[in-house]
Design a protein around this motif. Sequence first.
Motif, PDB file in Angstrom:
ATOM      1  N   PRO A  15       0.944  -1.292  -0.011  1.00  0.00           N
ATOM      2  CA  PRO A  15       0.250   0.111   0.042  1.00  0.00           C
ATOM      3  C   PRO A  15       0.886   1.414  -0.148  1.00  0.00           C
ATOM      4  O   PRO A  15       1.994   1.198   0.874  1.00  0.00           O
ATOM      5  N   LEU A  16       0.534   2.180  -0.638  1.00  0.00           N
ATOM      6  CA  LEU A  16       0.872   3.501  -0.882  1.00  0.00           C
ATOM      7  C   LEU A  16       0.625   4.499   0.173  1.00  0.00           C
ATOM      8  O   LEU A  16      -0.346   4.442   0.783  1.00  0.00           O
ATOM      9  N   ALA A  17       1.189   5.727   0.383  1.00  0.00           N
ATOM     10  CA  ALA A  17       0.918   6.582   1.434  1.00  0.00           C
ATOM     11  C   ALA A  17      -0.505   7.332   0.773  1.00  0.00           C
ATOM     12  O   ALA A  17      -0.724   7.518  -0.437  1.00  0.00           O
ATOM     13  N   ALA A  18      -1.567   7.644   1.538  1.00  0.00           N
ATOM     14  CA  ALA A  18      -2.823   7.950   1.148  1.00  0.00           C
ATOM     15  C   ALA A  18      -2.509   9.102   0.284  1.00  0.00           C
ATOM     16  O   ALA A  18      -1.986  10.273   0.563  1.00  0.00           O
ATOM     17  N   PRO A  19      -3.258   9.046  -1.161  1.00  0.00           N
ATOM     18  CA  PRO A  19      -2.819   9.980  -1.905  1.00  0.00           C
ATOM     19  C   PRO A  19      -3.190  11.582  -1.560  1.00  0.00           C
ATOM     20  O   PRO A  19      -2.733  12.528  -1.876  1.00  0.00           O
ATOM     21  N   ALA A  20      -4.411  11.522  -0.915  1.00  0.00           N
ATOM     22  CA  ALA A  20      -4.984  12.994  -0.638  1.00  0.00           C
ATOM     23  C   ALA A  20      -4.135  13.731   0.373  1.00  0.00           C
ATOM     24  O   ALA A  20      -4.323  14.960   0.315  1.00  0.00           O
ATOM     25  N   GLY A  21      -3.117  13.157   0.926  1.00  0.00           N
ATOM     26  CA  GLY A  21      -2.194  13.851   1.890  1.00  0.00           C
ATOM     27  C   GLY A  21      -1.168  14.501   1.197  1.00  0.00           C
ATOM     28  O   GLY A  21      -0.403  15.183   1.724  1.00  0.00           O
ATOM     29  N   LEU A  22      -0.925  14.136  -0.004  1.00  0.00           N
ATOM     30  CA  LEU A  22       0.318  14.471  -0.845  1.00  0.00           C
ATOM     31  C   LEU A  22      -0.347  15.933  -1.438  1.00  0.00           C
ATOM     32  O   LEU A  22      -1.359  16.169  -2.035  1.00  0.00           O
ATOM     33  N   ASP A  23       0.983  17.022  -1.280  1.00  0.00           N
ATOM     34  CA  ASP A  23       0.597  18.153  -1.917  1.00  0.00           C
ATOM     35  C   ASP A  23       0.885  18.613  -3.090  1.00  0.00           C
ATOM     36  O   ASP A  23       0.795  19.622  -3.856  1.00  0.00           O
ATOM     37  N   TRP A  24       1.309  17.647  -4.102  1.00  0.00           N
ATOM     38  CA  TRP A  24       1.746  17.833  -5.510  1.00  0.00           C
ATOM     39  C   TRP A  24       0.613  17.930  -6.446  1.00  0.00           C
ATOM     40  O   TRP A  24       0.851  18.161  -7.589  1.00  0.00           O
ATOM     41  N   TRP A  25      -0.576  17.301  -6.093  1.00  0.00           N
ATOM     42  CA  TRP A  25      -1.708  16.999  -7.150  1.00  0.00           C
ATOM     43  C   TRP A  25      -1.934  18.451  -7.533  1.00  0.00           C
ATOM     44  O   TRP A  25      -2.084  19.197  -6.959  1.00  0.00           O
ATOM     45  N   THR A  26      -2.080  18.429  -8.994  1.00  0.00           N
ATOM     46  CA  THR A  26      -2.554  19.797  -9.434  1.00  0.00           C
ATOM     47  C   THR A  26      -4.124  20.004  -9.044  1.00  0.00           C
ATOM     48  O   THR A  26      -4.483  21.076  -8.803  1.00  0.00           O
ATOM     49  N   VAL A  27      -4.943  19.027  -9.139  1.00  0.00           N
ATOM     50  CA  VAL A  27      -6.318  18.810  -8.425  1.00  0.00           C
ATOM     51  C   VAL A  27      -6.604  17.567  -8.236  1.00  0.00           C
ATOM     52  O   VAL A  27      -6.252  16.540  -8.582  1.00  0.00           O
ATOM     53  N   LYS A  28      -7.425  17.526  -7.115  1.00  0.00           N
ATOM     54  CA  LYS A  28      -7.666  16.235  -6.382  1.00  0.00           C
ATOM     55  C   LYS A  28      -9.296  16.259  -5.901  1.00  0.00           C
ATOM     56  O   LYS A  28      -9.521  17.236  -5.530  1.00  0.00           O
ATOM     57  N   ALA A  29      -9.629  14.944  -5.586  1.00  0.00           N
ATOM     58  CA  ALA A  29     -10.904  14.745  -4.836  1.00  0.00           C
ATOM     59  C   ALA A  29     -10.787  13.377  -4.299  1.00  0.00           C
ATOM     60  O   ALA A  29     -10.241  12.291  -4.852  1.00  0.00           O
ATOM     61  N   SER A  30     -11.238  13.416  -2.938  1.00  0.00           N
ATOM     62  CA  SER A  30     -11.188  12.184  -2.216  1.00  0.00           C
ATOM     63  C   SER A  30     -12.536  11.851  -1.131  1.00  0.00           C
ATOM     64  O   SER A  30     -12.860  12.932  -0.609  1.00  0.00           O
ATOM     65  N   GLY A  31     -12.832  10.684  -0.983  1.00  0.00           N
ATOM     66  CA  GLY A  31     -14.021  10.334  -0.221  1.00  0.00           C
ATOM     67  C   GLY A  31     -14.943   9.352  -0.546  1.00  0.00           C
ATOM     68  O   GLY A  31     -14.766   8.677  -1.666  1.00  0.00           O
ATOM     69  N   ALA A  32     -15.931   9.292   0.165  1.00  0.00           N
ATOM     70  CA  ALA A  32     -16.765   7.967  -0.156  1.00  0.00           C
ATOM     71  C   ALA A  32     -18.009   8.793  -1.153  1.00  0.00           C
ATOM     72  O   ALA A  32     -18.065   9.784  -1.170  1.00  0.00           O
ATOM     73  N   GLY A  33     -18.417   7.510  -2.006  1.00  0.00           N
ATOM     74  CA  GLY A  33     -19.293   8.122  -2.850  1.00  0.00           C
ATOM     75  C   GLY A  33     -18.769   8.624  -4.224  1.00  0.00           C
ATOM     76  O   GLY A  33     -17.566   8.576  -4.326  1.00  0.00           O
ATOM     77  N   GLU A  34     -19.376   9.100  -5.076  1.00  0.00           N
ATOM     78  CA  GLU A  34     -18.941   9.604  -6.338  1.00  0.00           C
ATOM     79  C   GLU A  34     -18.086  11.113  -5.881  1.00  0.00           C
ATOM     80  O   GLU A  34     -18.490  11.914  -5.455  1.00  0.00           O
ATOM     81  N   GLN A  35     -16.918  11.027  -6.684  1.00  0.00           N
ATOM     82  CA  GLN A  35     -16.180  12.087  -6.378  1.00  0.00           C
ATOM     83  C   GLN A  35     -15.844  12.674  -8.124  1.00  0.00           C
ATOM     84  O   GLN A  35     -15.783  11.638  -9.030  1.00  0.00           O
TER      85      GLN A  35
END
Length: 565
Positions: A117-137
């Motif tokens: 398993p990788l580090a949770a992606p949402a916690g990384l700051d280099w994404w240009t745009v991101k969304a994370s969570g339950a349900g449709e993102q």
Amino acid sequence: MRFARIVLGLLLALTGLLVTIAGAVAAFWLVGPDNTVDTGERRLTSTGLAVMTAPDLLDRHGPTLHVKASSAKPVFIGIGQDLDVASYLGGSQYSRVVRLNLPPKFDTQEMKGGLIPLAAPAGLDWWTVKASGAGEQSISWPIADGSYDVVAMNADGSPGADLRLTVGVELAGLFGTCLLVLGVGVVLLLVGLVLMFIRKRRPPVPLPVVPVVKPLPELQPVGQSPGQHAPAYQSPTYKGPAKRVAGATALLLVATGCVAVPVKNTSATTTSRPAVTVADGQAVVARYNDLNNKANQARDPKLSEAIEGDPTLAMTRAGYQIGRKTDPAGKNKTKPFSYLKPKIGAPQFSSYPMRFVVDSGVSDEPDSRQLGVWQRQSAGTPWLLTHSVYPSTTMKLPPMEGLRVPAKADMDKLSSLPQSAAGNLAIYLTGGARSPKAALFTPSPGMLNLLNQRVKDRTADIKQDYIANATDTFRPSGDLVIFITSAGEGLVFLSLTEQYLQLIEPGSNAYWTSGEVTAFSSFVKYTQTLHRDYLHQVAVVIPLKGHGRMRVLSIDGQLVGAGGS
């Protein structure tokens, strides 16, 4: 002529019918008023850790990309530069989307690798745009010129992604253009029908002139001069079918040109970017302030590993070991403090590791500043404070703006190579103020205090009956970290080891009985030598050739070992 007109009308009518159908389907089924054409929901699965687009799949920029994802588990979707995404997923198994066919279908390629398993992606700051969570993102992003990847995965970084994806591209004016094409089709259809079914009106046939036997007097028409003849009949002007077809074709070309065609990317495949944004760099420092104070209160080196790397981590571990030995009750723990108003210096990088420099105030030391280097080894690892020194506020520090990674041309302009500077500084500290290398440096106040203290230590130790002599030796240690300032100078962070060695008189013995050294050696008898080991961090400014001495901004040490033989 009538046959040719019917044939041309039939062709125009058929063409208009096809264009009308195509425009209607495009406008009301494929596109819609939101100007977006999408793939519809498609299921993508991977036994690996993610589904990722190939770097060359987004090879045009300008339109807005829309991505929706859903899964039974909390899901993450993000867009990042390929240099970050490739580093994050490097060595992992994942599915790569290599082609998008019509009708919408994703062609994928399985990339082999590990399933850790990788580090949770949402916690990384280099994404240009991101969304994370339950349900449709969902995310939306105006596609930029460069090498970017779209990534969809489980939000916790675990393997086994089972996703439902919808990818759409929004082109400004696309719906209006489809309507215009529809209108052009209708016009072509009507023109074709007119040519097929409407007959051309012919001019009236003049009546024949009846001759008279008796000549009559010559009559002059009203308003006509003698000798002037009546004008001949002219039929109405008629524009031929060729001109109509040309006009319709031109209109169609103009209509389809109303939508800007996405521009082909021009940026090189290998791109670079600042190591961190100012806001993200300040967030890294804020996180450090919080976790560092918690680690200090618990004297927990494991917690420090989340925010520090060597040589700073080695010094922190030694400090905690000393604290647990000399202050087991925890009465003298480090008081909470913070780095204040950090100024961020973020050079450009095209690969990992990446580094940035911070110049901060220190809450509990108003006469000092903190100058530190934060490093990220890969895109999936946290930022760690690796080098940290505390210059006096009287020292002039280089500006953080314009820091860059050195090129060969930069190194050639410096008065000394950084490796040579580190070696000469070690010689200077070992030899003291009378060292021949002293003329190369302007020492910091802390460095002068260190040299004076070691002179006092040797003088006091030699007076002991069981000590024959004492020596002090400095050596370069570890890798140098080098930056070039906006003025072209070199800002160098380095570490030095120091061994303070006491030679025991023959026939005598000695051992550590009190103080910090007992954290590493306590009541062990030695008959030949006693030694104390220190780790020092140093920041040095190397000027351009012919611009004076090298400036030691700060040298900060920590006892990291003790023993003897």
